[in-house]
Design an enzyme around this catalytic site. Structure first.
Site, short mmCIF file in Angstrom:
data_model
loop_
_atom_site.label_atom_id
_atom_site.label_comp_id
_atom_site.label_asym_id
_atom_site.label_seq_id
_atom_site.Cartn_x
_atom_site.Cartn_y
_atom_site.Cartn_z
N CYS A 35 46.12 29.02 36.52
CA CYS A 35 44.55 29.20 36.66
C CYS A 35 43.97 29.92 35.39
CB CYS A 35 43.87 29.65 38.00
SG CYS A 35 44.69 31.36 38.16
N ASP A 37 44.20 33.02 35.12
CA ASP A 37 43.72 34.29 35.55
C ASP A 37 44.73 35.47 35.10
OD1 ASP A 37 41.53 32.93 36.34
OD2 ASP A 37 41.84 33.33 38.46
N CYS A 60 38.95 35.05 39.08
CA CYS A 60 38.32 34.35 40.12
C CYS A 60 37.61 35.51 40.90
CB CYS A 60 38.80 33.37 40.78
SG CYS A 60 40.17 34.06 41.93
N CYS A 104 45.87 34.54 44.44
CA CYS A 104 44.88 35.66 43.84
C CYS A 104 45.53 36.99 44.36
CB CYS A 104 43.56 35.17 44.03
SG CYS A 104 43.05 33.56 43.93
#
Ligand code: FES
Length: 127
Positions: A35, A37, A60, A104
């Protein structure tokens, strides 16, 4: 029911412990290649107790909420206890994350472990 718990929304909207610690005793940075991140954690440690912790997350909403909650969970704790923090504990403290957002919370666990390893290696060099 909404996809995200109240706690996730709260920590996303009002993240705790955002920022940088100058001269931190341990810094950890991790990223998720899929992603893109990135999460960075700074620790201030006195006598093996985490006296302060800050984070910067470019990612995110779940990554921001996870970092915020993770910093709250380890603040004031001994380093050995922080080392045992799991992404599951972070997600549980947030009253859950959707399955496809669990990675995450993994970022938060890894960033903290990274920062603690940095602290241990700095300490080893000093002695
Ligand atoms: Fe990558 Fe959340 S989507 S950390």
């Amino acid at each position: 029911m909404s996809l995200y718990s109240e706690k996730v929304m709260d920590h996303f909207r009002n993240p705790r412990n955002v920022g940088v610690i100058e001269n931190a005793d341990g810094v950890g940075e991790v990223g998720n290649a899929k992603c893109g991140d990135i999460m960075k954690i700074y620790l201030k440690i006195d006598d093996d107790i985490i006296t302060d912790v800050k984070f910067e997350t470019f990612g995110c909403g779940s990554a921001i909420a996870s970092s915020s909650m993770a910093t709250e969970l380890i603040k004031g704790k001994p380093v050995a206890e922080a080392m045992e923090l799991t992404n599951k504990a972070v997600a549980e403290a947030l009253d859950g994350l959707p399955a496809y957002k669990m990675h995450c919370s993994v970022l938060a666990e890894e960033a903290i472990k990274n920062a603690l390893e940095d602290y241990y290696s700095k300490k080893a060099k000093e002695s």
